[in-house]
Design a protein around this motif. Sequence first.
Motif: not given
Length: 120
Positions: A6, A9, A20
């Motif tokens: 990921e 953020g 994201l």
Amino acid sequence: QVQLVESGGGLVQPGGSLRLSCAASGFTFDYFAIGWFRQAPGKEREGVSCISSSNGNTYYTDSVKGRFTISRDNANNTVYLQMTSLNPEDTAVYYCAAAYESCRGEYDYWGQGTQVTVSS
């Protein structure tokens, strides 16, 4: 090996937006539904959104409907979560996870998470 990574953020003010990304590798991405989950301090992990493998059906928890949009780019093995109108209740660590075929399946693969903080 299987990886879900990921990114995107960060710290954003209330009313702001973030996107994201979840980059996948090591498995046949097209066959897997990808979900986004989040966990705030002291709270249980909750499902936020999911996009299916085949027909691209999307699902959202009620608190983010109309504010978040999930999409996938199968050519680049990436899923995105566009988040708008963020509020402090959206503060959490956000994780992406992969489930074979269906959003209702078992999530076998997980990323390490990315922190989203909504604060003025």
